[in-house]
Design an enzyme around this catalytic site. Structure first.
Site, mmCIF file in Angstrom:
data_model
loop_
_atom_site.group_PDB
_atom_site.id
_atom_site.type_symbol
_atom_site.label_atom_id
_atom_site.label_comp_id
_atom_site.label_asym_id
_atom_site.label_seq_id
_atom_site.Cartn_x
_atom_site.Cartn_y
_atom_site.Cartn_z
ATOM 1 N N ARG B 128 -51.740 27.556 13.463
ATOM 2 C CA ARG B 128 -51.483 28.937 13.905
ATOM 3 C C ARG B 128 -51.364 29.076 15.416
ATOM 4 O O ARG B 128 -51.558 30.155 15.959
ATOM 5 C CB ARG B 128 -52.547 29.899 13.375
ATOM 6 C CG ARG B 128 -52.675 29.917 11.858
ATOM 7 C CD ARG B 128 -53.493 31.098 11.352
ATOM 8 N NE ARG B 128 -53.692 31.014 9.913
ATOM 9 C CZ ARG B 128 -54.758 30.454 9.349
ATOM 10 N NH1 ARG B 128 -55.720 29.963 10.093
ATOM 11 N NH2 ARG B 128 -54.860 30.411 8.038
ATOM 12 N N LYS B 150 -38.207 32.230 22.896
ATOM 13 C CA LYS B 150 -37.568 32.278 21.577
ATOM 14 C C LYS B 150 -37.588 30.880 20.978
ATOM 15 O O LYS B 150 -37.076 29.934 21.578
ATOM 16 C CB LYS B 150 -36.125 32.757 21.694
ATOM 17 C CG LYS B 150 -35.968 34.253 21.728
ATOM 18 C CD LYS B 150 -34.504 34.607 21.469
ATOM 19 C CE LYS B 150 -34.260 36.091 21.547
ATOM 20 N NZ LYS B 150 -32.839 36.406 21.300
ATOM 21 N N GLU B 192 -23.650 29.331 29.523
ATOM 22 C CA GLU B 192 -24.795 30.245 29.641
ATOM 23 C C GLU B 192 -25.011 30.671 31.095
ATOM 24 O O GLU B 192 -25.511 31.754 31.365
ATOM 25 C CB GLU B 192 -26.065 29.600 29.061
ATOM 26 C CG GLU B 192 -25.967 29.205 27.586
ATOM 27 C CD GLU B 192 -26.194 30.369 26.593
ATOM 28 O OE1 GLU B 192 -26.317 31.520 27.027
ATOM 29 O OE2 GLU B 192 -26.226 30.088 25.375
ATOM 30 N N GLU B 244 -37.368 41.483 22.327
ATOM 31 C CA GLU B 244 -36.020 41.952 22.020
ATOM 32 C C GLU B 244 -36.013 43.231 21.202
ATOM 33 O O GLU B 244 -35.384 43.318 20.149
ATOM 34 C CB GLU B 244 -35.227 40.849 21.304
ATOM 35 C CG GLU B 244 -33.720 41.132 21.332
ATOM 36 C CD GLU B 244 -32.874 39.922 20.938
ATOM 37 O OE1 GLU B 244 -33.141 38.825 21.445
ATOM 38 O OE2 GLU B 244 -31.951 40.089 20.144
ATOM 39 N N ARG B 248 -33.284 42.978 25.958
ATOM 40 C CA ARG B 248 -33.143 41.531 25.889
ATOM 41 C C ARG B 248 -31.911 41.074 25.126
ATOM 42 O O ARG B 248 -31.367 39.998 25.379
ATOM 43 C CB ARG B 248 -34.407 40.914 25.259
ATOM 44 C CG ARG B 248 -34.334 39.396 25.244
ATOM 45 C CD ARG B 248 -35.648 38.737 24.861
ATOM 46 N NE ARG B 248 -35.443 37.301 24.842
ATOM 47 C CZ ARG B 248 -36.390 36.398 24.864
ATOM 48 N NH1 ARG B 248 -37.647 36.787 24.902
ATOM 49 N NH2 ARG B 248 -36.114 35.114 24.854
ATOM 50 N N ASN B 252 -27.631 37.887 24.623
ATOM 51 C CA ASN B 252 -26.862 37.314 23.521
ATOM 52 C C ASN B 252 -25.374 37.580 23.655
ATOM 53 O O ASN B 252 -24.625 37.453 22.679
ATOM 54 C CB ASN B 252 -27.363 37.862 22.186
ATOM 55 C CG ASN B 252 -28.531 37.054 21.661
ATOM 56 O OD1 ASN B 252 -28.571 35.843 21.837
ATOM 57 N ND2 ASN B 252 -29.465 37.725 21.029
ATOM 58 N N HIS B 255 -22.757 35.639 21.753
ATOM 59 C CA HIS B 255 -23.469 34.882 20.723
ATOM 60 C C HIS B 255 -23.167 35.346 19.304
ATOM 61 O O HIS B 255 -23.285 34.563 18.369
ATOM 62 C CB HIS B 255 -24.976 34.940 20.974
ATOM 63 C CG HIS B 255 -25.431 34.066 22.113
ATOM 64 N ND1 HIS B 255 -24.969 34.216 23.405
ATOM 65 C CD2 HIS B 255 -26.296 33.020 22.158
ATOM 66 C CE1 HIS B 255 -25.540 33.312 24.193
ATOM 67 N NE2 HIS B 255 -26.351 32.569 23.464
ATOM 68 N N HIS B 259 -22.155 32.454 17.131
ATOM 69 C CA HIS B 259 -22.898 31.986 15.957
ATOM 70 C C HIS B 259 -21.991 31.872 14.740
ATOM 71 O O HIS B 259 -22.149 30.964 13.918
ATOM 72 C CB HIS B 259 -24.059 32.928 15.655
ATOM 73 C CG HIS B 259 -25.206 32.824 16.624
ATOM 74 N ND1 HIS B 259 -26.249 33.725 16.639
ATOM 75 C CD2 HIS B 259 -25.460 31.925 17.582
ATOM 76 C CE1 HIS B 259 -27.090 33.380 17.595
ATOM 77 N NE2 HIS B 259 -26.641 32.292 18.185
#
Lengths: 367, 367
Positions: B128, B150, B192, B244, B248, B252, B255, B259
């Site tokens: 954990r 992330k 990026e 996010e 935030r 992206n 993205h 993706h």
């Protein structure tokens, strides 16, 4: 809660700042609209349950949720600790993704500790975190595992090794669901109820002793009190130490020995609560051998554990195997096993112990 | 940091309360003791790396860490986005458990974005949560993926669908490691870097345009500035919105389309940065069609993306397949795809767009 509850509903608050939430305890909650109000807004809900619980309560929960969510999906997992693994967890992710669930989707864990732990970890991890609600249907889950945000799956080399601290948005304990619980699972839940006595509250221990027969025959008022007081004690401890940097570890009384029993026999052979019951006897014996408590207190609690229908003698795995299994316990540090011991009735602490003493305890408590 | 650094080391602070940490940027950091001081105390460290990076830098990192940790173990994963899955992640858990690593063990992610994302998620989940340190060895990881917490693995139905927000204890960017980076991966990292211009800083965009040739030939001073300024912008955004809930998401940019390209072709066919480069062209075209920016700005950034050696035309997956893949993007809500658009040069926003407009963009930008 926005709406008032009927008088029979009790509320216990877990105070964790912006992660605070309520535990609702009462009869008939599954069908009570107020139990489901003020939850996070979303278009979609996913009920996660298992093959045993689904036919009993899933339709009732789906009815309650369909007033609030446009789509209510359901995924049914195989039942049992043996399935608390990645493969089964992935069934939840498959369901979430195949139904196009977004990052506002709310998960509902309908079942016992295994369903709750897996649903919680799925909620913690899906899209890096979606809200979830615990709807525990076993005594063990109602008094312990659904409260406090510990989520996890097992790894072949250790129990609960992969998981997250992730708090639910609410816990809804419908006492009616305990009516269908097998007696063996009722006993397993009582192990965690009894636990709160020696570690935190001798007054509660007195009460459990006086009411163990009522609890065993599922007297509703006795169960309500046991669930409420257990949750109060757990809430108090978790509120002080959410991520188990210290105090919280006392809630693991009996668990170091217990996890070794579960892993040594293979998950699912003994119920978690059964292993904890027997593990507490070992923990009490260790505390006595460390000179912390007297034999009379050990016997008193051991008798209560037996009256709850729990084993008080462990399987003969051999001391070496026990020690090996306990060294991968999460409390271990640099290879040293750390035990929860009873310092005096009502107070626990975490400490190491000489291997020789642990071997004596294992010799006394196994056959 | 307890010890002072040499003048060539730059520091960027990520301000997140008790989860704050520093990014160190400089040459020769792997061998610099000050880069590894003041990290969490533990007896054990585990280096997670891959088959490509291990022979280049693992021994150097192990030497640096052996002064601080009694045992330094290592696990070498297969290289590439195609292995960013549960099966590979489990190799990390296997290593942790078979070496008896406890909950103080520190993980070190030595590699690119895939190694960083997987190590971070392993650290978030093992017992954990254990501490971890990012040691990014690719430009993409140094300017983007190692910063901000992330972490994730892929699911067959979607990229980065299973993960956690989990901050590292430190990020150590040794610019020397960029010397061994294949040119294709250098370009992927520049995608990026370029991203930060249109979404946040037109002055930085000017600088990148003026220095793109220096960056492509790995001029050390140019790389140092690019990494530092990228980290500063990312630190500023992440400091305002760690999980996010709003701002935030602008990070992206490119993205959502990107993706879809990665998933549509199969992970690993295009590098993540290549898909983002092409995705930014699509995002710019969408912004123009929404009337937010003019064609001149679209062409200016598209030219820069091409000069960085990145594709500006997407694969012909068909508009329907693109739309289907984008609907499982984490930003989607109730089935509506949400895009990062450029509102005006240096400022981005997240919003939906009519399917018809998206189809036009896809028709323009694919072949």
């Amino acid at each position: 809660m926005a709406a008032p509850h009927s008088e029979s509903v009790q509320q216990v608050r877990i105070a964790l700042g912006d992660r605070s939430y309520d535990i609702l305890i009462g009869s008939g909650l599954l069908a009570q609209p107020a139990a489901w109000d003020a939850l996070p807004v979303a278009s979609t809900a996913l009920i996660v349950t298992n093959t045993t619980v689904a036919p009993l309560y899933a339709a009732k929960l789906r009815d309650a949720l369909s007033a609030r969510y446009r789509s209510v999906f359901q995924v049914v997992l195989p039942d049992g600790e043996a399935h608390k693994d990645w493969q089964t967890l992935n069934l939840v992710f498959d369901a979430l993704l195949s139904h196009g669930c977004d990052r506002k989707t709310v998960l509902f864990a309908l079942g016992g500790g295994v369903v709750g732990d897996m649903t919680g970890f799925a909620a913690a991890s899906y899209m890096r975190g979606v809200p979830f609600v615990q709807v525990p249907t076993t005594l063990l889950a109602q008094v312990d595992s659904s409260v406090g945000g510990k989520t996890a799956i097992n790894h072949p080399l250790g129990k609960n090794m992969i998981g997250a601290f992730y708090q639910p948005a609410r816990v809804v304990c419908d006492l009616d669901t305990l009516a269908t619980l097998p007696q063996r699972e009722l006993s397993a839940g009582l192990a965690e109820v009894i636990k709160y006595g020696p570690i935190a509250d001798t007054g509660f221990l007195d009460w459990i002793e006086a009411n163990i027969d009522a609890l065993m025959r599922r007297d509703r008022a006795a169960l309500a009190h046991a669930v409420r007081r257990s949750c109060e004690i757990k809430a108090d401890v978790v509120g002080q130490d959410e991520r188990e940097s210290g105090l919280r570890a006392i809630l693991n009384f009996g668990h170091t020995f217990g996890h070794a029993i579960e892993a040594g026999l293979g998950y699912g052979e003994w119920l978690h609560g059964e292993a904890v019951g027997c593990g507490m006897v070992m923990g009490l014996q260790l505390s006595r051998r460390l000179g912390l408590i007297d034999e009379a207190f050990v016997q008193r609690v051991t008798t209560l554990i037996a009256r709850a229908g729990l084993p008080t003698v462990g399987p003969a795995l051999g001391a070496e195997r026990y020690l090996e299994l306990m060294r991968v316990d999460k409390k271990a540090e640099a290879g040293e096993i750390r035990f929860v011991v009873i310092e005096r009735p009502g107070q626990a602490a975490v400490r190491g112990a000489p291997d020789a003493l642990v071997r004596q305890v294992l010799a006394d408590c196994t056959r």
